[in-house]
Scaffold this motif. Sequence first.
Motif, PDB file in Angstrom:
ATOM      1  N   THR A  59       0.857  -1.186   0.000  1.00  0.00           N
ATOM      2  CA  THR A  59       0.000   0.000   0.000  1.00  0.00           C
ATOM      3  C   THR A  59       0.893   1.236   0.000  1.00  0.00           C
ATOM      4  O   THR A  59       1.672   1.450   0.923  1.00  0.00           O
ATOM      5  CB  THR A  59      -0.924   0.000   1.226  1.00  0.00           C
ATOM      6  OG1 THR A  59      -1.841  -1.098   1.123  1.00  0.00           O
ATOM      7  CG2 THR A  59      -1.705   1.298   1.330  1.00  0.00           C
ATOM      8  N   THR A  75      -2.973   4.439  -2.342  1.00  0.00           N
ATOM      9  CA  THR A  75      -3.670   3.341  -2.997  1.00  0.00           C
ATOM     10  C   THR A  75      -3.533   2.133  -2.091  1.00  0.00           C
ATOM     11  O   THR A  75      -2.418   1.746  -1.710  1.00  0.00           O
ATOM     12  CB  THR A  75      -3.123   3.073  -4.411  1.00  0.00           C
ATOM     13  OG1 THR A  75      -3.971   2.131  -5.080  1.00  0.00           O
ATOM     14  CG2 THR A  75      -1.704   2.548  -4.396  1.00  0.00           C
ATOM     15  N   THR A  94      -6.668  -3.471  -6.077  1.00  0.00           N
ATOM     16  CA  THR A  94      -6.738  -2.148  -5.480  1.00  0.00           C
ATOM     17  C   THR A  94      -8.044  -2.040  -4.706  1.00  0.00           C
ATOM     18  O   THR A  94      -9.125  -2.120  -5.287  1.00  0.00           O
ATOM     19  CB  THR A  94      -6.683  -1.062  -6.559  1.00  0.00           C
ATOM     20  OG1 THR A  94      -5.478  -1.221  -7.310  1.00  0.00           O
ATOM     21  CG2 THR A  94      -6.694   0.313  -5.934  1.00  0.00           C
ATOM     22  N   THR A 100      -8.356   3.916  -3.849  1.00  0.00           N
ATOM     23  CA  THR A 100      -7.372   4.918  -4.236  1.00  0.00           C
ATOM     24  C   THR A 100      -8.017   6.281  -4.050  1.00  0.00           C
ATOM     25  O   THR A 100      -9.141   6.500  -4.493  1.00  0.00           O
ATOM     26  CB  THR A 100      -6.929   4.747  -5.702  1.00  0.00           C
ATOM     27  OG1 THR A 100      -6.309   3.464  -5.869  1.00  0.00           O
ATOM     28  CG2 THR A 100      -5.934   5.827  -6.101  1.00  0.00           C
ATOM     29  N   ALA A 150      -2.311  10.510  -6.498  1.00  0.00           N
ATOM     30  CA  ALA A 150      -2.839   9.147  -6.437  1.00  0.00           C
ATOM     31  C   ALA A 150      -2.253   8.290  -7.561  1.00  0.00           C
ATOM     32  O   ALA A 150      -1.970   7.100  -7.370  1.00  0.00           O
ATOM     33  CB  ALA A 150      -4.366   9.171  -6.531  1.00  0.00           C
ATOM     34  N   LYS A 151      -2.047   8.886  -8.709  1.00  0.00           N
ATOM     35  CA  LYS A 151      -1.444   8.185  -9.841  1.00  0.00           C
ATOM     36  C   LYS A 151      -0.017   7.754  -9.504  1.00  0.00           C
ATOM     37  O   LYS A 151       0.407   6.633  -9.799  1.00  0.00           O
ATOM     38  CB  LYS A 151      -1.458   9.111 -11.055  1.00  0.00           C
ATOM     39  CG  LYS A 151      -1.236   8.449 -12.400  1.00  0.00           C
ATOM     40  CD  LYS A 151      -1.427   9.511 -13.489  1.00  0.00           C
ATOM     41  CE  LYS A 151      -1.300   8.923 -14.882  1.00  0.00           C
ATOM     42  NZ  LYS A 151      -1.496   9.964 -15.915  1.00  0.00           N
ATOM     43  N   LYS A 182      -0.265   4.831  -6.985  1.00  0.00           N
ATOM     44  CA  LYS A 182      -0.700   3.569  -7.587  1.00  0.00           C
ATOM     45  C   LYS A 182       0.398   2.980  -8.472  1.00  0.00           C
ATOM     46  O   LYS A 182       0.610   1.766  -8.470  1.00  0.00           O
ATOM     47  CB  LYS A 182      -1.984   3.785  -8.383  1.00  0.00           C
ATOM     48  CG  LYS A 182      -2.597   2.482  -8.897  1.00  0.00           C
ATOM     49  CD  LYS A 182      -4.039   2.657  -9.287  1.00  0.00           C
ATOM     50  CE  LYS A 182      -4.668   1.313  -9.675  1.00  0.00           C
ATOM     51  NZ  LYS A 182      -6.115   1.400  -9.888  1.00  0.00           N
ATOM     52  N   SER A 207       2.928   1.334  -6.250  1.00  0.00           N
ATOM     53  CA  SER A 207       2.431   0.080  -5.693  1.00  0.00           C
ATOM     54  C   SER A 207       2.435  -1.030  -6.739  1.00  0.00           C
ATOM     55  O   SER A 207       2.839  -2.165  -6.450  1.00  0.00           O
ATOM     56  CB  SER A 207       1.020   0.285  -5.139  1.00  0.00           C
ATOM     57  OG  SER A 207       0.506  -0.911  -4.599  1.00  0.00           O
ATOM     58  N   THR A 260      -9.025  -4.087 -10.284  1.00  0.00           N
ATOM     59  CA  THR A 260      -9.556  -2.875  -9.673  1.00  0.00           C
ATOM     60  C   THR A 260     -10.984  -2.687 -10.157  1.00  0.00           C
ATOM     61  O   THR A 260     -11.479  -3.460 -10.989  1.00  0.00           O
ATOM     62  CB  THR A 260      -8.671  -1.650 -10.010  1.00  0.00           C
ATOM     63  OG1 THR A 260      -9.054  -0.546  -9.181  1.00  0.00           O
ATOM     64  CG2 THR A 260      -8.797  -1.241 -11.466  1.00  0.00           C
ATOM     65  N   ASN A 267      -6.619   4.288 -15.179  1.00  0.00           N
ATOM     66  CA  ASN A 267      -6.409   2.844 -15.214  1.00  0.00           C
ATOM     67  C   ASN A 267      -6.099   2.347 -16.627  1.00  0.00           C
ATOM     68  O   ASN A 267      -5.325   1.394 -16.796  1.00  0.00           O
ATOM     69  CB  ASN A 267      -7.616   2.122 -14.613  1.00  0.00           C
ATOM     70  CG  ASN A 267      -7.621   2.204 -13.097  1.00  0.00           C
ATOM     71  OD1 ASN A 267      -6.575   2.128 -12.461  1.00  0.00           O
ATOM     72  ND2 ASN A 267      -8.798   2.370 -12.513  1.00  0.00           N
TER      73      ASN A 267
END
Length: 309
Positions: free
Chosen positions: A216, A229, A241, A244, A256-257, A260, A263, A277, A290
């Motif tokens: 995470t 995320t 996921t 997020t 957040a991008k 992610k 991760s 996800t 995504n």
Amino acid sequence: MTVIVRDLRPDDRADVEAFAHARHLALPYILWTPEGILHNLNHTHPDARYRSLVAEEDGETIGTAQVRLAYDSPEPGQGDLNIYVRPDRTHRGAGRLLVRAAEEHLAACGATKLFAWVLDEPDNRAFAERHGYRASRSAHFLRLDLANGGLPPLQDLPPGVELRRAADFADDPRPMFELDAETTSDEPSDIDAELTDYDTWIEETWQHPLLDLDLTSVAVVDGRPAAFTAAYTDRATRYATAMTGTARAHRGRGLAKLAKNDSLHRARAAGYKEAFTGNDTDNEPMLAINRWFGYEICATEVRHVRELG
């Protein structure tokens, strides 16, 4: 052949494993493990009146249901029933019996408005409509081939931003709780949720056996979590996921991008083969992100609602 509905037996490992297997066959886009199922059953807040139901035919688990009151919603009287029958065991009456048992339980608990996710397939939607449910919003499941697909390269961090792991907050998870509470309140949903009980969050969320604190990723600004995320894993080959989100004060910066991507790269390095996800079908910004990662839509589900007279 007779189908019966009963409660899951938490002390019977084989029964819990059969529940997880039936769920995986019906809904392979979510991680189902015996440990996760038992955690939900044993650690969901008592006010949720949570139950896991099994439809059994001659000793074989052919259908399952998870049933709860939305105790954390500011609007009382709402409940969830999510029912899945093994695709190779349909048309035996299991779904009908599970719906009846779930509705009776929720009605007895005071629920007047019921919500259920239904896979966007003709037979499933027709089943829901026959039982008085009407369609509302929809959401996509997405899958990423971590083993064979490519990931975008890791991006340079903006000034003042660092990437950390949730495990770094193990001694004091409260900043993670505050970030999760803020982002959850803004998540598209038919049922508004308010995370206000820190101790309940610790038990239900932070200590969930699927949550991988090492995978995470958290974007930190000025020492405070600003975006994250949440990674679920089966501790074998599958990654998902769970959530997020970004704090309102830091949105629009791509944090957040960054989290992610970090991760996913670390999950691939750890040997995970596929990632899952989900996104609301109207959440185009997140769907675009995504797609950038390489996720592809693999299934769609539709939220259905029924108001009890």
